[in-house]
Design a protein around this motif. Sequence first.
Motif, PDB file in Angstrom:
ATOM      1  N   PHE A   1       0.807  -1.211   0.000  1.00  0.00           N
ATOM      2  CA  PHE A   1       0.000   0.000   0.000  1.00  0.00           C
ATOM      3  C   PHE A   1       0.844   1.266   0.000  1.00  0.00           C
ATOM      4  CE2 PHE A   1      -2.820  -3.248   1.772  1.00  0.00           C
ATOM      5  CZ  PHE A   1      -3.862  -3.149   0.855  1.00  0.00           C
ATOM      6  N   CYS A   2       2.149   1.136  -0.176  1.00  0.00           N
ATOM      7  CA  CYS A   2       3.039   2.290  -0.226  1.00  0.00           C
ATOM      8  C   CYS A   2       2.583   3.222  -1.354  1.00  0.00           C
ATOM      9  CB  CYS A   2       4.477   1.835  -0.475  1.00  0.00           C
ATOM     10  SG  CYS A   2       5.641   3.202  -0.521  1.00  0.00           S
ATOM     11  N   GLY A   3       2.314   4.490  -1.009  1.00  0.00           N
ATOM     12  CA  GLY A   3       1.865   5.468  -1.994  1.00  0.00           C
ATOM     13  C   GLY A   3       0.385   5.393  -2.323  1.00  0.00           C
ATOM     14  N   SER A   4      -0.357   4.505  -1.670  1.00  0.00           N
ATOM     15  CA  SER A   4      -1.785   4.326  -1.958  1.00  0.00           C
ATOM     16  C   SER A   4      -2.655   5.031  -0.928  1.00  0.00           C
ATOM     17  CB  SER A   4      -2.146   2.837  -1.930  1.00  0.00           C
ATOM     18  OG  SER A   4      -1.439   2.131  -2.899  1.00  0.00           O
ATOM     19  N   LYS A   5      -3.859   5.380  -1.353  1.00  0.00           N
ATOM     20  CA  LYS A   5      -4.870   5.920  -0.440  1.00  0.00           C
ATOM     21  C   LYS A   5      -5.725   4.758   0.045  1.00  0.00           C
ATOM     22  CE  LYS A   5      -4.975  10.462  -2.509  1.00  0.00           C
ATOM     23  NZ  LYS A   5      -5.737  11.478  -3.187  1.00  0.00           N
ATOM     24  N   VAL A   6      -5.891   4.706   1.369  1.00  0.00           N
ATOM     25  CA  VAL A   6      -6.570   3.560   1.975  1.00  0.00           C
ATOM     26  C   VAL A   6      -7.674   4.034   2.917  1.00  0.00           C
ATOM     27  CG1 VAL A   6      -6.265   1.552   3.484  1.00  0.00           C
ATOM     28  CG2 VAL A   6      -4.464   2.166   1.863  1.00  0.00           C
ATOM     29  N   VAL A   7      -8.810   3.374   2.836  1.00  0.00           N
ATOM     30  CA  VAL A   7      -9.898   3.541   3.793  1.00  0.00           C
ATOM     31  C   VAL A   7      -9.971   2.237   4.570  1.00  0.00           C
ATOM     32  CG1 VAL A   7     -12.393   3.774   4.073  1.00  0.00           C
ATOM     33  CG2 VAL A   7     -11.208   5.108   2.325  1.00  0.00           C
ATOM     34  N   ILE A   8     -10.111   2.329   5.885  1.00  0.00           N
ATOM     35  CA  ILE A   8     -10.183   1.135   6.707  1.00  0.00           C
ATOM     36  C   ILE A   8     -11.608   0.973   7.231  1.00  0.00           C
ATOM     37  CG2 ILE A   8      -9.341  -0.002   8.792  1.00  0.00           C
ATOM     38  CD1 ILE A   8      -6.675   1.496   8.298  1.00  0.00           C
ATOM     39  N   HIS A   9     -12.228  -0.149   6.895  1.00  0.00           N
ATOM     40  CA  HIS A   9     -13.567  -0.450   7.401  1.00  0.00           C
ATOM     41  C   HIS A   9     -13.392  -1.213   8.702  1.00  0.00           C
ATOM     42  CE1 HIS A   9     -17.969  -1.009   6.741  1.00  0.00           C
ATOM     43  NE2 HIS A   9     -17.731  -1.803   7.786  1.00  0.00           N
ATOM     44  N   GLY A  10     -13.752  -0.566   9.789  1.00  0.00           N
ATOM     45  CA  GLY A  10     -13.584  -1.134  11.122  1.00  0.00           C
ATOM     46  C   GLY A  10     -12.701  -0.212  11.937  1.00  0.00           C
ATOM     47  N   ALA A  11     -13.294   0.508  12.872  1.00  0.00           N
ATOM     48  CA  ALA A  11     -12.546   1.480  13.670  1.00  0.00           C
ATOM     49  C   ALA A  11     -12.213   0.939  15.053  1.00  0.00           C
ATOM     50  CB  ALA A  11     -13.341   2.784  13.783  1.00  0.00           C
ATOM     51  N   GLY A  12     -12.102  -0.371  15.172  1.00  0.00           N
ATOM     52  CA  GLY A  12     -11.739  -0.985  16.444  1.00  0.00           C
ATOM     53  C   GLY A  12     -10.232  -1.114  16.576  1.00  0.00           C
ATOM     54  N   VAL A  13      -9.818  -1.959  17.466  1.00  0.00           N
ATOM     55  CA  VAL A  13      -8.394  -2.154  17.733  1.00  0.00           C
ATOM     56  C   VAL A  13      -7.653  -2.625  16.479  1.00  0.00           C
ATOM     57  CG1 VAL A  13      -6.730  -3.493  19.074  1.00  0.00           C
ATOM     58  CG2 VAL A  13      -8.765  -2.598  20.184  1.00  0.00           C
ATOM     59  N   ALA A  14      -8.234  -3.594  15.767  1.00  0.00           N
ATOM     60  CA  ALA A  14      -7.591  -4.112  14.557  1.00  0.00           C
ATOM     61  C   ALA A  14      -7.469  -3.012  13.493  1.00  0.00           C
ATOM     62  CB  ALA A  14      -8.361  -5.302  14.000  1.00  0.00           C
ATOM     63  N   GLY A  15      -8.502  -2.187  13.364  1.00  0.00           N
ATOM     64  CA  GLY A  15      -8.455  -1.090  12.399  1.00  0.00           C
ATOM     65  C   GLY A  15      -7.397  -0.060  12.750  1.00  0.00           C
ATOM     66  N   LEU A  16      -7.317   0.270  14.016  1.00  0.00           N
ATOM     67  CA  LEU A  16      -6.314   1.233  14.476  1.00  0.00           C
ATOM     68  C   LEU A  16      -4.905   0.697  14.236  1.00  0.00           C
ATOM     69  CD1 LEU A  16      -5.662   3.891  15.895  1.00  0.00           C
ATOM     70  CD2 LEU A  16      -5.872   2.699  18.070  1.00  0.00           C
TER      71      LEU A  16
ATOM     72  N   ASN B   1     -14.704  14.185  -2.209  1.00  0.00           N
ATOM     73  CA  ASN B   1     -13.632  14.926  -2.864  1.00  0.00           C
ATOM     74  C   ASN B   1     -12.506  14.032  -3.372  1.00  0.00           C
ATOM     75  OD1 ASN B   1     -14.892  17.425  -2.266  1.00  0.00           O
ATOM     76  ND2 ASN B   1     -14.117  17.286  -0.177  1.00  0.00           N
ATOM     77  N   LEU B   2     -12.762  12.752  -3.477  1.00  0.00           N
ATOM     78  CA  LEU B   2     -11.734  11.822  -3.917  1.00  0.00           C
ATOM     79  C   LEU B   2     -12.170  11.092  -5.178  1.00  0.00           C
ATOM     80  CD1 LEU B   2     -10.975  10.154  -0.470  1.00  0.00           C
ATOM     81  CD2 LEU B   2      -9.558  11.830  -1.620  1.00  0.00           C
ATOM     82  N   ILE B   3     -11.206  10.636  -5.930  1.00  0.00           N
ATOM     83  CA  ILE B   3     -11.499   9.772  -7.068  1.00  0.00           C
ATOM     84  C   ILE B   3     -11.613   8.365  -6.501  1.00  0.00           C
ATOM     85  CG2 ILE B   3     -10.654   8.877  -9.263  1.00  0.00           C
ATOM     86  CD1 ILE B   3      -9.043  11.535  -9.488  1.00  0.00           C
ATOM     87  N   VAL B   4     -12.817   7.835  -6.495  1.00  0.00           N
ATOM     88  CA  VAL B   4     -13.095   6.567  -5.827  1.00  0.00           C
ATOM     89  C   VAL B   4     -12.230   5.432  -6.361  1.00  0.00           C
ATOM     90  CG1 VAL B   4     -14.873   4.845  -5.338  1.00  0.00           C
ATOM     91  CG2 VAL B   4     -15.429   7.260  -5.222  1.00  0.00           C
ATOM     92  N   GLY B   5     -11.971   5.387  -7.640  1.00  0.00           N
ATOM     93  CA  GLY B   5     -11.186   4.308  -8.221  1.00  0.00           C
ATOM     94  C   GLY B   5      -9.767   4.231  -7.698  1.00  0.00           C
ATOM     95  N   ASP B   6      -9.279   5.310  -7.087  1.00  0.00           N
ATOM     96  CA  ASP B   6      -7.923   5.321  -6.552  1.00  0.00           C
ATOM     97  C   ASP B   6      -7.849   4.834  -5.108  1.00  0.00           C
ATOM     98  OD1 ASP B   6      -7.020   6.312  -8.938  1.00  0.00           O
ATOM     99  OD2 ASP B   6      -6.921   8.387  -8.266  1.00  0.00           O
ATOM    100  N   LEU B   7      -8.982   4.482  -4.527  1.00  0.00           N
ATOM    101  CA  LEU B   7      -9.009   4.049  -3.135  1.00  0.00           C
ATOM    102  C   LEU B   7      -8.873   2.541  -2.998  1.00  0.00           C
ATOM    103  CD1 LEU B   7     -11.910   6.078  -1.485  1.00  0.00           C
ATOM    104  CD2 LEU B   7      -9.470   6.343  -1.102  1.00  0.00           C
ATOM    105  N   ASN B   8      -8.231   2.155  -1.922  1.00  0.00           N
ATOM    106  CA  ASN B   8      -8.182   0.758  -1.500  1.00  0.00           C
ATOM    107  C   ASN B   8      -8.938   0.686  -0.185  1.00  0.00           C
ATOM    108  OD1 ASN B   8      -6.127  -0.499  -3.399  1.00  0.00           O
ATOM    109  ND2 ASN B   8      -5.040   1.296  -2.662  1.00  0.00           N
ATOM    110  N   VAL B   9      -9.700  -0.356   0.011  1.00  0.00           N
ATOM    111  CA  VAL B   9     -10.421  -0.550   1.264  1.00  0.00           C
ATOM    112  C   VAL B   9      -9.857  -1.794   1.943  1.00  0.00           C
ATOM    113  CG1 VAL B   9     -12.648  -1.017   2.348  1.00  0.00           C
ATOM    114  CG2 VAL B   9     -12.540   0.490   0.366  1.00  0.00           C
ATOM    115  N   ILE B  10      -9.521  -1.651   3.224  1.00  0.00           N
ATOM    116  CA  ILE B  10      -9.112  -2.804   4.015  1.00  0.00           C
ATOM    117  C   ILE B  10     -10.203  -3.034   5.059  1.00  0.00           C
ATOM    118  CG2 ILE B  10      -7.428  -3.784   5.609  1.00  0.00           C
ATOM    119  CD1 ILE B  10      -5.316  -1.981   4.317  1.00  0.00           C
ATOM    120  N   VAL B  11     -10.815  -4.210   5.014  1.00  0.00           N
ATOM    121  CA  VAL B  11     -11.832  -4.577   5.993  1.00  0.00           C
ATOM    122  C   VAL B  11     -11.094  -5.150   7.200  1.00  0.00           C
ATOM    123  CG1 VAL B  11     -13.899  -5.937   6.460  1.00  0.00           C
ATOM    124  CG2 VAL B  11     -13.495  -5.024   4.155  1.00  0.00           C
ATOM    125  N   ALA B  12     -11.063  -4.374   8.286  1.00  0.00           N
ATOM    126  CA  ALA B  12     -10.292  -4.740   9.480  1.00  0.00           C
ATOM    127  C   ALA B  12     -11.234  -5.213  10.578  1.00  0.00           C
ATOM    128  CB  ALA B  12      -9.460  -3.550   9.945  1.00  0.00           C
TER     129      ALA B  12
END
Length: 158
Positions: free
Chosen positions: A6-21, A64-75
């Motif tokens: 994920f170096c240089g990538s934009k990431v959204v993390i699904h899950g704001a718990g301990v694993a997500g943090l 405000n983001l280009i959605v196709g450039d996002l990566n999602v990690i389900v944590a």
Amino acid sequence: MDLKCFCGSKVVIHGAGVAGLYTSGLVQAAGGEVIGFVDDNRELNGSMINGLSIYHDLTSLTDNLIVGDLNVIVAMPSAPGARISMISSHYLGLGLAVYGLPSYDQLISGQKKLSEVINFKHENIGEDVTMNSEVITSEYQGKVILVSGAGGSIGSQL
């Protein structure tokens, strides 16, 4: 696949718990940019963790983001497989690259490390496992079987 990808990538993390943090720290350490968190708990909407906002859905985050450039990690390593499949399918339907953390079982048994992510694709989400019932019946018929964790994603299929 390692979080270093994920170096240089934009990431959204699904899950704001301990694993997500913890995952956000690993992604940032690898040179990735964590944009924020998405969490199912509506009460967390608008909260912040380590300077990153928590949203209830992806809409607010992607205005405000280009959605196709996002990566999602389900944590969500403790979530049932059906829930992970539903979340992953949603993001895949939006055309996003979706990854997930190993399950707690895989982590505890040493099969996987938290930094190892799984690349979810349409073809491997929600696959049904088929069993040879004749072999199972002949092996276990008349025996007492203890099923531990029967409320989980695998046990619920029994």
